[in-house]
Enzyme design. Structure first.
Site, short mmCIF file in Angstrom:
data_model
loop_
_atom_site.label_atom_id
_atom_site.label_comp_id
_atom_site.label_asym_id
_atom_site.label_seq_id
_atom_site.Cartn_x
_atom_site.Cartn_y
_atom_site.Cartn_z
N ASP A 291 1.87 -8.21 -6.05
CA ASP A 291 0.71 -8.80 -6.71
C ASP A 291 0.79 -9.00 -8.24
OD1 ASP A 291 0.16 -8.11 -4.15
OD2 ASP A 291 -1.64 -6.96 -4.58
N GLU B 282 2.04 5.38 -1.77
CA GLU B 282 2.19 3.92 -1.78
C GLU B 282 3.38 3.51 -2.65
OE1 GLU B 282 -1.39 2.11 -3.23
OE2 GLU B 282 -0.89 0.11 -2.51
C1 9WN Z 1 -3.83 -7.30 -1.70
C2 9WN Z 1 -1.68 -3.54 1.70
C3 9WN Z 1 -1.35 -4.45 0.52
C4 9WN Z 1 0.15 -4.79 0.45
C5 9WN Z 1 0.52 -5.49 -0.84
C6 9WN Z 1 0.04 -4.64 -2.01
C7 9WN Z 1 -1.48 -4.41 -1.90
C8 9WN Z 1 -3.54 -5.82 -1.77
C9 9WN Z 1 -4.42 -5.18 -2.84
O1 9WN Z 1 -1.77 -3.77 -0.67
O2 9WN Z 1 -2.13 -5.66 -2.03
O3 9WN Z 1 -3.10 -7.87 -0.62
O4 9WN Z 1 -5.62 -5.05 -2.61
O5 9WN Z 1 -3.91 -4.83 -3.92
O6 9WN Z 1 0.35 -5.23 -3.23
O7 9WN Z 1 1.91 -5.71 -0.92
O8 9WN Z 1 0.50 -5.59 1.55
O9 9WN Z 1 -0.84 -2.44 1.72
#
Ligand code: 9WN
Length: 446
Positions: free
Chosen positions: A173, A410
């Protein structure tokens, strides 16, 4: 310190069990209560070693939310968990699109297509090959359609290089590679929809998450999509964030290769997939390789330039067998350097998501420096594919050690002196890929 890795294997399974909600596995209990696109792929790979049915169910439930045009959504919302995340269906208004599937709630963007890769691993790792073959027959048309979506709707030059239209689509992101394309978007706060972030209300330090300025732009883009009723052509004309991402295209190329193997096994025609794979592989080398710097960079379609920021995700062409031996040598030199934590040192864990020597690195902030297990896992496979075995084993060792020392977080601090996990805990893909790495080359070694 010697770790009890067999006990950790059981702990990893317990994390996945705790996050299983009947037909899918949430990425984590509090922060991410819904089903996420590429998380499910990684999670299925973990299950494939000890619960084939669950691995299949994980992918099946995700693919059930596929849009009519083939797009597999970034998030499939769980009605019973609404209120825990932002943005949710009321904000996305994805039903404005004629391509939206009925009876299911989803977001209106996609994510890196790791699913054919995961499906092939289910077949390879699963005990019941007959059952797995039946499963592959069932999902092959959906997987193929999901790849076709990219080649039809995200491939403006027809060269097989597909674009993402939101940083959330990359999965990385707030990568420094998005700083120029994203921060170049001028925001008129008075026209931005009102919204409230929920991620920073879950006990996670703001310093570990994207900034408010980034969120304003994430939301600006979602607003633009819904105002265009999710029409791909209209979005392409007006979207200021359009990037041909090295990692996304490499993951797609690897998945094309898996789809070819699946198709061959079940006797399907794979000529289209072969053509897609070859185009993407060739275009990554042609357009994204910098002859001056000897690295791959993402291409910013809006500003018409390479982003010029070398992040660890730019090493992912190794995962898809894209680089020549000579290019792979250059990549290895960069990957195994002080910038990305070289082997045989006591100071850091591999592989930091961003260059440790860069002015923009922030080792506790999300995709701007910390080590992520899914990225390490793909790099491990890429290194192995090119015969960089010592480095591959070092990356695998760090996956095992980080999780053993700090838990199923994470993401993780790359510097050993400050060692700790960041973001949310009980994170599913960390647990799932830890399991996969334990089985790789025989976990009985531990
Ligand atoms: C937006 C779920 C996801 C991962 C992504 C990570 C994070 C989300 C957020 O979490 O993104 O999709 O709300 O920040 O960056 O890679 O799939 O684990």
């Amino acid at each position: 310190m010697r770790k009890d890795y067999k006990a950790l294997l059981e702990e990893a399974k317990t994390v996945l069990k705790g996050n299983w909600v009947g037909h899918y596995t949430r990425p984590s209990p509090a922060l991410y209560p819904h089903q996420w696109n590429w998380d499910s792929g990684f999670i299925a790979i973990g299950y494939s070693h000890y619960n084939q049915r669950k691995a299949e169910e994980e992918l099946r439930s995700l693919l059930n939310a596929q849009w009519k045009n083939g797009m597999v959504p970034q998030i499939v919302f769980n009605q019973e968990a609404l209120g825990g995340y932002f943005p949710e269906p009321d904000f996305w208004q994805a039903e404005r699109s004629p391509e939206f599937p009925s009876n299911i709630l989803t977001s209106g963007i996609t994510m890196p297509p790791i699913h054919a890769t995961a499906a092939w691993m289910i077949y390879k790792n699963g005990d019941d090959k007959r059952e797995a073959e039946g499963f592959l027959r069932e999902i092959f048309p959906k997987l193929k359609m999901s790849h076709e979506y990219f080649y039809k709707h995200r491939n403006p030059d027809g060269n097989g290089l597909v674009y993402i239209r939101h940083p959330w689509e990359s999965g990385f992101d707030n990568s420094p590679a998005w700083d120029i394309p994203l921060r170049g978007i001028n925001i008129d706060k008075s026209k931005l929809p009102l919204y409230e972030r929920r991620d920073i209300k879950k006990g996670i330090s703001k310093e570990e998450r994207p900034t408010d300025e980034d969120y304003d732009r994430y939301i600006y883009l979602v607003d633009l999509f819904r105002n265009n009723d999710y029409d791909e052509a209209a979005i392409y004309e007006s979207c200021p964030f359009l990037v041909q991402d090295v990692a996304f295209n490499s993951i797609l190329c690897n998945a094309d290769q898996s789809l070819m193997q699946i198709g061959e096994l079940i006797g399907e025609d794979i000529s289209d997939v072969m053509e897609w794979e070859s185009k993407t592989r060739t275009a990554i080398n042609k357009k994204l390789w910098s002859r001056e710097d000897h690295v791959y960079y993402d291409y910013d379609l809006y500003n018409r330039s390479l982003t010029g920021k070398n992040t660890a995700t730019d090493f992912l062409p190794l995962f898809a067998g894209v680089p020549s031996e000579e290019q792979a040598g250059f990549i290895f030199a960069s990957l195994d350097s002080v910038n990305f934590c070289e082997m045989h040192n006591n100071k850091c864990f591999s592989v930091p998501s961003y260059d440790l020597k860069s002015h923009y690195v922030d080792t506790k902030n999300y995709w701007r420096g910390p080590v992520w297990i899914n990225l390490n896992w793909m790099l491990y496979h890429g290194l192995k594919r090119y015969g960089f075995l010592e480095k591959a084993m070092a990356v695998r060792q760090d996956i095992l050690e980080l999780t053993a020392m700090y838990g199923f977080h994470e993401y993780f601090e790359p510097y050993k002196g400050r060692g700790r996990g960041y973001g949310t805990d009980n994170f599913s893909w960390t647990a799932a890929l830890f399991i996969d790495m334990m089985f790789e080359n025989g976990f009985l070694r531990y």
